[in-house]
Structure formats: structure tokens, C-alpha cells
Design a protein around this motif. Structure first.
Motif, short mmCIF file in Angstrom:
data_model
loop_
_atom_site.label_atom_id
_atom_site.label_comp_id
_atom_site.label_asym_id
_atom_site.label_seq_id
_atom_site.Cartn_x
_atom_site.Cartn_y
_atom_site.Cartn_z
N SER A 20 25.36 43.83 -14.92
CA SER A 20 24.36 43.50 -13.91
C SER A 20 24.86 42.53 -12.85
O SER A 20 24.28 42.41 -11.78
CB SER A 20 23.13 42.89 -14.60
OG SER A 20 23.49 41.73 -15.33
N ASP A 21 25.98 41.83 -13.15
CA ASP A 21 26.49 40.82 -12.22
C ASP A 21 27.95 40.54 -12.57
O ASP A 21 28.24 39.86 -13.55
CB ASP A 21 25.66 39.54 -12.33
CG ASP A 21 26.06 38.49 -11.30
OD1 ASP A 21 27.12 38.65 -10.65
OD2 ASP A 21 25.32 37.50 -11.15
N HIS A 183 23.00 40.28 -21.72
CA HIS A 183 23.74 41.20 -20.87
C HIS A 183 24.40 42.33 -21.65
O HIS A 183 24.67 42.22 -22.84
CB HIS A 183 24.84 40.44 -20.10
CG HIS A 183 24.32 39.35 -19.23
ND1 HIS A 183 23.58 39.59 -18.09
CD2 HIS A 183 24.41 37.99 -19.33
CE1 HIS A 183 23.25 38.45 -17.52
NE2 HIS A 183 23.74 37.46 -18.25
N GLN A 184 24.67 43.42 -20.93
CA GLN A 184 25.61 44.43 -21.37
C GLN A 184 26.92 44.18 -20.62
O GLN A 184 26.90 43.74 -19.47
CB GLN A 184 25.09 45.84 -21.08
CG GLN A 184 23.82 46.18 -21.83
CD GLN A 184 23.41 47.62 -21.62
OE1 GLN A 184 24.24 48.52 -21.61
NE2 GLN A 184 22.12 47.85 -21.45
#
Length: 202
Positions: A20-21, A183-184
């Protein structure tokens, strides 16, 4: 015993970024889990197969203790029938013409000796013909049977020295999902105690 020691002693880490980031990064340590060997009397006499299972019960490669995820399982012989049933879930509805078109001739008699956990991809070993003892990956996405190694021992050694393309393959299905982080993760780089460095980017 050389292979057993090499697998047991191999360790390292994945440098990852959050899907995601990309600015959020994390280092995730990996290990290989080995279980004790069992009686090999009933194991087929195929190249390297008995020799491998005289040293190992099963081997789980590139495991992460936090998430419980892993890249590859070479399964215990007692689990081969179970894996075979799962593999056949992809083929049992195929008619004769489809089987002839998409499946190799050796598939019905093949051993299903491992998997990429959680992916629906399986490791098959033909038991007849020129390919007997070779190791193939069944990739369900393309319905491909991709040769990996001439025998299981060569395959196991290969897992200890991943190159960029091999790292990219395992990065596609490891996400390291756990309660420790929201997170992934995407693997960017591997560094290990054998001096290997592999990357999923140029």
C-alpha cells in the motif's frame, strides 16, 4: 548429510515494502523447517528420492515464523495422497480430449510430492518414461507443467541459491500477513548467509 546441514544452516532475510505504500519497509527473517526422516522402504526407487527422504521427513523452505507463510513444501510421503487429491481438483472435470491436450502423458502415474503452500500449485514427479524422477511445477494459472530439476536433491540445492527470477516467483505469493502488522508485503531483496543477493527489481 551435506544437504541436510546446508538446509539447516541456511538463513537470511527479505527486505520488503508495503504493497500500500512503498515508503514503508520491513526486514523479515526466513528459515527452513525440517522434520525427521521416516522409513523409506515404501518410497519408489526413483533418482534421488529415497536418498532425500532418508534425511528428511519434510522440508518447508523460506518460512516466516510470524505469519506462518512459506514458499515451498517438499512433503512427507505420508502426505502425498492428500496432495494428489488436491491436485486432481484441477483436472478431474476434464474430458478425454482436454486431458490429451493439456496434460502430459505421465501425469496419471506421477507422485505429487510438494506444493507452493496456499497457491494451488503443486510439485509433481513422473514415475515412468524418460522424465522419471524429474521434478515439475504445476502452475494452475496457465495450466503449465514446468520442469524444475532432474531430481529432488538437485531441486533442494537449487532452493538455497535463489536468483532474481526465482525470487520473483516466490514474491508473487508471499504476503507475510500477520497480527504484527496491518500491511501486506512485497519482497524487494533477499540476502542470506551463503552470500547470495537476489532482487525483484532492476
Amino acid at each position: 548429510m551435506e544437504l541436510q546441514q546446508a538446509i539447516a544452516n541456511h538463513s537470511g532475510s527479505f527486505h520488503c515494502e508495503a504493497l500500500s505504500d512503498a515508503a514503508i519497509t520491513r526486514s523479515i527473517g526466513f528459515f527452513h523447517r525440517i522434520t525427521p526422516a521416516h522409513n523409506t522402504t515404501d518410497i519408489p526407487d526413483l533418482p534421488g528420492l529415497r536418498a532425500f527422504y532418508s534425511q528428511f521427513g519434510n522440508v518447508l523452505f523460506y518460512a516466516d515464523a510470524d505469519s506462518g507463510e512459506a514458499a515451498i513444501l517438499l512433503a512427507s510421503p505420508s502426505d502425498w495422497t492428500h496432495l494428489r487429491r488436491h491436485f486432481e481438483g484441477w483436472t478431474e472435470a476434464m474430458g478425454p480430449d482436454e486431458r490429451e491436450e493439456y496434460l502430459p502423458e505421465w501425469v496419471d502415474a506421477a507422485l505429487v510430492i510438494g506444493e507452493e503452500p496456499g497457491t494451488g500449485n503443486y510439485l509433481l514427479m513422473p514415475t515412468t518414461g524418460e522424465q522419471a524422477g524429474h521434478l515439475y511445477l504445476f502452475d494452475h494459472d496457465g495450466f503449465d507443467f514446468i520442469e524444475q530439476a532432474p531430481d529432488i536433491i538437485s531441486y533442494a540445492w537449487k532452493q538455497l541459491d535463489l536468483d532474481d527470477s526465482a525470487l520473483l516467483v516466490i514474491a508473487t505469493h508471499l504476503r507475510f500477513i500477520s497480527d504484527a502488522t496491518p500491511h501486506q508485503w512485497w519482497i524487494r531483496e533477499l540476502r542470506d548467509n551463503r552470500g547470495n543477493v537476489a532482487r525483484t527489481y532492476e
